[in-house]
Motif scaffolding. Structure first.
Motif, PDB file in Angstrom:
ATOM      1  N   GLY A  28       0.300  -5.227  -7.537  1.00 15.53           N
ATOM      2  CA  GLY A  28      -0.321  -6.489  -7.162  1.00 15.53           C
ATOM      3  C   GLY A  28      -1.194  -6.342  -5.932  1.00 15.53           C
ATOM      4  N   ALA A  82       1.636   3.210  -2.393  1.00 13.83           N
ATOM      5  CA  ALA A  82       1.287   4.287  -3.329  1.00 13.83           C
ATOM      6  C   ALA A  82       0.161   5.174  -2.781  1.00 13.83           C
ATOM      7  CB  ALA A  82       0.883   3.700  -4.686  1.00 13.83           C
ATOM      8  N   GLY A  83      -0.273   4.883  -1.559  1.00 13.15           N
ATOM      9  CA  GLY A  83      -1.311   5.714  -0.940  1.00 13.15           C
ATOM     10  C   GLY A  83      -0.701   6.885  -0.187  1.00 13.15           C
ATOM     11  N   THR A  86      -5.151   1.474  13.441  1.00  9.93           N
ATOM     12  CA  THR A  86      -5.721   2.802  13.674  1.00  9.93           C
ATOM     13  C   THR A  86      -6.356   2.899  15.065  1.00  9.93           C
ATOM     14  OG1 THR A  86      -7.566   4.216  12.988  1.00  9.93           O
ATOM     15  CG2 THR A  86      -7.776   1.909  12.441  1.00  9.93           C
ATOM     16  N   LYS A 139     -10.793  12.722   2.148  1.00 15.42           N
ATOM     17  CA  LYS A 139     -10.625  12.855   3.593  1.00 15.42           C
ATOM     18  C   LYS A 139     -10.782  14.316   3.986  1.00 15.42           C
ATOM     19  CE  LYS A 139      -9.713   8.463   3.727  1.00 15.42           C
ATOM     20  NZ  LYS A 139      -8.428   7.856   3.467  1.00 15.42           N
ATOM     21  N   TYR A 167     -15.332  -0.171   8.422  1.00 14.11           N
ATOM     22  CA  TYR A 167     -13.882   0.039   8.258  1.00 14.11           C
ATOM     23  C   TYR A 167     -13.135  -0.350   9.536  1.00 14.11           C
ATOM     24  CZ  TYR A 167      -9.471   2.587   8.664  1.00 14.11           C
ATOM     25  OH  TYR A 167      -8.164   2.914   8.918  1.00 14.11           O
ATOM     26  N   LEU A 217      -2.894  -0.413  -6.664  1.00  8.33           N
ATOM     27  CA  LEU A 217      -3.321   0.824  -7.331  1.00  8.33           C
ATOM     28  C   LEU A 217      -4.842   0.852  -7.480  1.00  8.33           C
ATOM     29  CD1 LEU A 217      -0.519   1.377 -10.028  1.00  8.33           C
ATOM     30  CD2 LEU A 217      -0.648   2.251  -7.688  1.00  8.33           C
ATOM     31  N   THR A 218      -5.517   0.884  -6.347  1.00  7.38           N
ATOM     32  CA  THR A 218      -6.964   1.116  -6.334  1.00  7.38           C
ATOM     33  C   THR A 218      -7.165   2.604  -6.633  1.00  7.38           C
ATOM     34  OG1 THR A 218      -6.997   1.778  -4.008  1.00  7.38           O
ATOM     35  CG2 THR A 218      -7.224  -0.595  -4.480  1.00  7.38           C
ATOM     36  N   LYS A 255     -10.394  -3.397  10.454  1.00 10.05           N
ATOM     37  CA  LYS A 255      -9.037  -3.171  10.972  1.00 10.05           C
ATOM     38  C   LYS A 255      -8.859  -3.902  12.314  1.00 10.05           C
ATOM     39  CE  LYS A 255      -6.214  -0.729   9.501  1.00 10.05           C
ATOM     40  NZ  LYS A 255      -5.114  -0.968   8.508  1.00 10.05           N
ATOM     41  N   ILE A 263      -2.695  -7.758  -2.266  1.00 16.41           N
ATOM     42  CA  ILE A 263      -2.243  -8.545  -1.104  1.00 16.41           C
ATOM     43  C   ILE A 263      -3.124  -9.777  -0.857  1.00 16.41           C
ATOM     44  CG2 ILE A 263      -1.029  -6.663   0.096  1.00 16.41           C
ATOM     45  CD1 ILE A 263      -3.504  -6.580   2.027  1.00 16.41           C
ATOM     46  N   GLY A 277       0.815  -1.223   0.000  1.00 19.32           N
ATOM     47  CA  GLY A 277       0.000   0.000   0.000  1.00 19.32           C
ATOM     48  C   GLY A 277       0.841   1.262   0.000  1.00 19.32           C
ATOM     49  N   ASN A 314      -5.622  10.409  13.512  1.00 20.69           N
ATOM     50  CA  ASN A 314      -5.833  10.979  12.167  1.00 20.69           C
ATOM     51  C   ASN A 314      -4.602  11.692  11.621  1.00 20.69           C
ATOM     52  OD1 ASN A 314      -8.637  10.647  13.267  1.00 20.69           O
ATOM     53  ND2 ASN A 314      -9.144  11.564  11.294  1.00 20.69           N
ATOM     54  N   ALA A 371      -7.290   4.837  -4.684  1.00 19.99           N
ATOM     55  CA  ALA A 371      -6.505   5.636  -3.719  1.00 19.99           C
ATOM     56  C   ALA A 371      -5.006   5.559  -3.965  1.00 19.99           C
ATOM     57  CB  ALA A 371      -6.814   5.175  -2.295  1.00 19.99           C
ATOM     58  N   THR A 389      -9.813  -6.835   1.466  1.00 18.02           N
ATOM     59  CA  THR A 389      -8.424  -6.360   1.582  1.00 18.02           C
ATOM     60  C   THR A 389      -7.955  -6.327   3.036  1.00 18.02           C
ATOM     61  OG1 THR A 389      -8.379  -5.092  -0.458  1.00 18.02           O
ATOM     62  CG2 THR A 389      -6.948  -4.313   1.315  1.00 18.02           C
TER      63      THR A 389
HETATM   64  P1  NAD Z   1      -4.861   5.258   1.385  1.00 16.62           P
HETATM   65  O1  NAD Z   1      -6.275   4.863   1.104  1.00 16.62           O
HETATM   66  O2  NAD Z   1      -4.384   6.601   0.995  1.00 16.62           O
HETATM   67  O3  NAD Z   1      -3.880   4.187   0.706  1.00 16.62           O
HETATM   68  C1  NAD Z   1      -4.129   2.820   0.686  1.00 16.62           C
HETATM   69  C2  NAD Z   1      -3.197   2.178  -0.347  1.00 16.62           C
HETATM   70  O4  NAD Z   1      -3.402   0.753  -0.319  1.00 16.62           O
HETATM   71  C3  NAD Z   1      -3.460   2.620  -1.796  1.00 16.62           C
HETATM   72  O5  NAD Z   1      -2.243   2.900  -2.445  1.00 16.62           O
HETATM   73  C4  NAD Z   1      -4.155   1.399  -2.424  1.00 16.62           C
HETATM   74  O6  NAD Z   1      -3.914   1.289  -3.817  1.00 16.62           O
HETATM   75  C5  NAD Z   1      -3.506   0.271  -1.646  1.00 16.62           C
HETATM   76  N1  NAD Z   1      -4.330  -0.944  -1.628  1.00 16.62           N
HETATM   77  C6  NAD Z   1      -5.669  -1.035  -1.345  1.00 16.62           C
HETATM   78  N2  NAD Z   1      -6.070  -2.313  -1.450  1.00 16.62           N
HETATM   79  C7  NAD Z   1      -4.978  -3.046  -1.783  1.00 16.62           C
HETATM   80  C8  NAD Z   1      -4.761  -4.421  -2.004  1.00 16.62           C
HETATM   81  N3  NAD Z   1      -5.766  -5.319  -1.927  1.00 16.62           N
HETATM   82  N4  NAD Z   1      -3.511  -4.850  -2.321  1.00 16.62           N
HETATM   83  C9  NAD Z   1      -2.484  -3.957  -2.425  1.00 16.62           C
HETATM   84  N5  NAD Z   1      -2.642  -2.632  -2.238  1.00 16.62           N
HETATM   85  C10 NAD Z   1      -3.878  -2.184  -1.903  1.00 16.62           C
HETATM   86  O7  NAD Z   1      -4.676   5.004   2.939  1.00 16.62           O
HETATM   87  P2  NAD Z   1      -3.771   5.787   4.010  1.00 16.62           P
HETATM   88  O8  NAD Z   1      -4.552   6.899   4.590  1.00 16.62           O
HETATM   89  O9  NAD Z   1      -2.439   6.013   3.450  1.00 16.62           O
HETATM   90  O10 NAD Z   1      -3.679   4.668   5.149  1.00 16.62           O
HETATM   91  C11 NAD Z   1      -2.679   3.657   5.094  1.00 16.62           C
HETATM   92  C12 NAD Z   1      -2.863   2.697   6.268  1.00 16.62           C
HETATM   93  O11 NAD Z   1      -2.781   3.417   7.496  1.00 16.62           O
HETATM   94  C13 NAD Z   1      -4.212   1.985   6.278  1.00 16.62           C
HETATM   95  O12 NAD Z   1      -3.995   0.654   6.691  1.00 16.62           O
HETATM   96  C14 NAD Z   1      -5.027   2.747   7.316  1.00 16.62           C
HETATM   97  O13 NAD Z   1      -5.970   1.893   7.929  1.00 16.62           O
HETATM   98  C15 NAD Z   1      -3.940   3.173   8.286  1.00 16.62           C
HETATM   99  N6  NAD Z   1      -4.204   4.414   9.034  1.00 16.62           N
HETATM  100  C16 NAD Z   1      -4.554   5.555   8.380  1.00 16.62           C
HETATM  101  C17 NAD Z   1      -4.749   6.740   9.100  1.00 16.62           C
HETATM  102  C18 NAD Z   1      -5.116   8.041   8.415  1.00 16.62           C
HETATM  103  O14 NAD Z   1      -5.398   9.025   9.105  1.00 16.62           O
HETATM  104  N7  NAD Z   1      -5.109   8.122   7.106  1.00 16.62           N
HETATM  105  C19 NAD Z   1      -4.614   6.726  10.499  1.00 16.62           C
HETATM  106  C20 NAD Z   1      -4.256   5.541  11.143  1.00 16.62           C
HETATM  107  C21 NAD Z   1      -4.050   4.398  10.401  1.00 16.62           C
END
Ligand code: NAD
Ligand code: TDX
Length: 343
Positions: free
Chosen positions: A57, A9-10, A124, A188, A149, A34-35, A153, A59, A7, A178, A37, A99
């Motif tokens: 790919g 690329a998020g 989280t 967001k 969600y 690369l969903t 988690k 997961i 993940g 957050n 997000a 996922t």
């Molecule tokens: P995001 O949605 O921006 O990124 C998620 C990434 O996961 C994307 O690049 C997507 O393409 C990839 N992805 C999704 N499904 C996939 C799969 N099946 N296989 C491979 N890749 C896949 O999310 P984020 O905000 O960067 O959060 C990242 C992690 O941190 C998450 O696990 C989230 O639960 C956790 N988190 C986020 C926050 C927050 O405030 N954003 C806070 C605490 C924890």
């Protein structure tokens, strides 16, 4: 040292990869589906780095994971890959179960077979539910997730615990509050407010706007994760929190003030079903044990973040003109419909 980042690329994953390449000599392989997000533009400045590789790919694809682990012999895994938006999980929870739960299980299984030295599950604070009567989340707070969600988690966290207890996999879980900063997808709250304000569009605030979130600048989270990979103890949970606890309404007003945009853009819409009222994280354990400290002041980091969205208009405009709009119109059309607001 070869680290598998899923993940990457998020939002947080891409900030983390750049942080790791800068702060360590580790080699990083980014596995991302690369969903909607995931965006490789987030990593454009490291794509030529010889210590970085990208693999597209899923997961949940166990064959792909098997091949990847054979090819690279990873020492450590950090799992960011997830469906991460609460509102989307209310519309359709299926991709979250797939996922966030099944994908984590596939990764745990593969990591176990290959005897990786450490597996970091990026979780989280939302797994703890809502602090309606004050107080703080500690690592001992019982799990009480309220959205599909956060339930997905929390389920993944329980699987991680089980793989530690049953199979002895060296798993560590972090639970962060957050995040905000550059490259956050504009569904967001913070990037939504900044970009809608710049477009002169209404700012949708759910319910009475008095819900409290505990905000942390994304690079403070990334540094905490680096420390946990380096020194965190297997079988442990580490809470991470920024300590900037503000209501959504005051946060929105702060951003409008930075941008010099009018508060008349604020539009109250129907509430998010199951909306958690208040989050507040106690990060004492990671501070005492691993020496983590917050490096960014909340207000300064917010100014820096707003400036980034101003300077990178092309980045968010390319996103907002795409798939994101279908979701936006569907979700806010429904919420606004309850109050007869036209978008
Ligand atoms: P995001 O949605 O921006 O990124 C998620 C990434 O996961 C994307 O690049 C997507 O393409 C990839 N992805 C999704 N499904 C996939 C799969 N099946 N296989 C491979 N890749 C896949 O999310 P984020 O905000 O960067 O959060 C990242 C992690 O941190 C998450 O696990 C989230 O639960 C956790 N988190 C986020 C926050 C927050 O405030 N954003 C806070 C605490 C924890
Ligand atoms: O349009 C909006 N209006 C609004 O009032 C949106 C999108 C949000 N909100 C409120 C809901 C929340 O109280 O703002 C707050 C923040 O909302 P989000 O940005 O959707 O974040 P949240 O639901 O708190 O979850 C985030 O933090 C924890 C991440 O999306 C999760 O992945 C992470 O686990």
């Amino acid at each position: 040292m070869i680290l598998l980042v899923t993940g990457g690329a998020g939002f947080i994953g891409s900030n983390f990869i750049k942080h790791i390449l800068k702060e360590t000599g580790w080699r990083v392989v980014n596995l991302d589906k690369l969903t909607y997000a995931g965006n490789l533009e987030n990593l454009a400045d490291v794509e030529d780095n010889s210590r970085y590789s990208f693999v597209r790919g899923d997961i949940t694809d166990s064959e792909l994971l098997k091949d990847l682990f054979k090819h690279y012999d990873f020492n450590m895994v950090i799992n960011f890959a997830a469906e991460s938006h609460v509102d989307r999980s209310i519309e359709n929870s299926a991709p979250f179960i797939n996922t966030n739960i099944l994908g984590t299980q596939m990764l745990l299984d593969t990591a176990c077979k290959h005897g990786v030295k450490k597996f970091l599950q990026v979780s989280t604070d939302e797994v703890y539910g809502s602090l309606d009567d004050g107080g703080f989340f500690t690592e001992g707070t019982p799990l009480a997730p309220n959205s599909p969600y956060s339930a997905s988690k929390a389920s993944a966290d329980l699987l991680c615990r089980a793989y530690f207890k049953t199979h002895g996999l060296q798993v560590v879980i972090t639970r962060c509050s957050n995040n905000f900063g550059p490259y956050q997808f504009p569904e967001k709250l913070i990037p939504l407010v900044v970009t809608n304000a710049l477009e002169g569009r209404p700012i949708p605030v759910y319910g009475d706007g008095m819900n409290v979130r505990d905000w942390i600048y994304v690079l403070d989270h990334c540094e905490a994760l680096r420390l946990v990979l380096d020194k965190g103890r297997a079988g442990e949970i580490y809470n991470i929190g920024g300590g900037a606890r503000v209501t959504n309404l005051s946060l929105v007003k702060m951003i409008l003030d930075i941008l010099g945009k009018p508060e008349t853009l604020i539009t109250f819409v129907g509430d998010r079903p199951g909306h958690d009222r208040r989050y507040a994280v106690d990060p004492a354990k990671i501070m005492d044990e691993l020496g983590w400290r917050r490096g960014y002041d909340f207000k300064e980091a917010m100014h820096k973040t707003v400036a980034w969205y101003l300077e990178n208009e092309g980045w968010w405009r390319r996103i907002k003109s795409g798939e994101y709009l279908d979701y936006y119109n569907r979700w806010y059309g429904k919420l606004a419909g309850e109050k007869d607001i036209k978008w």
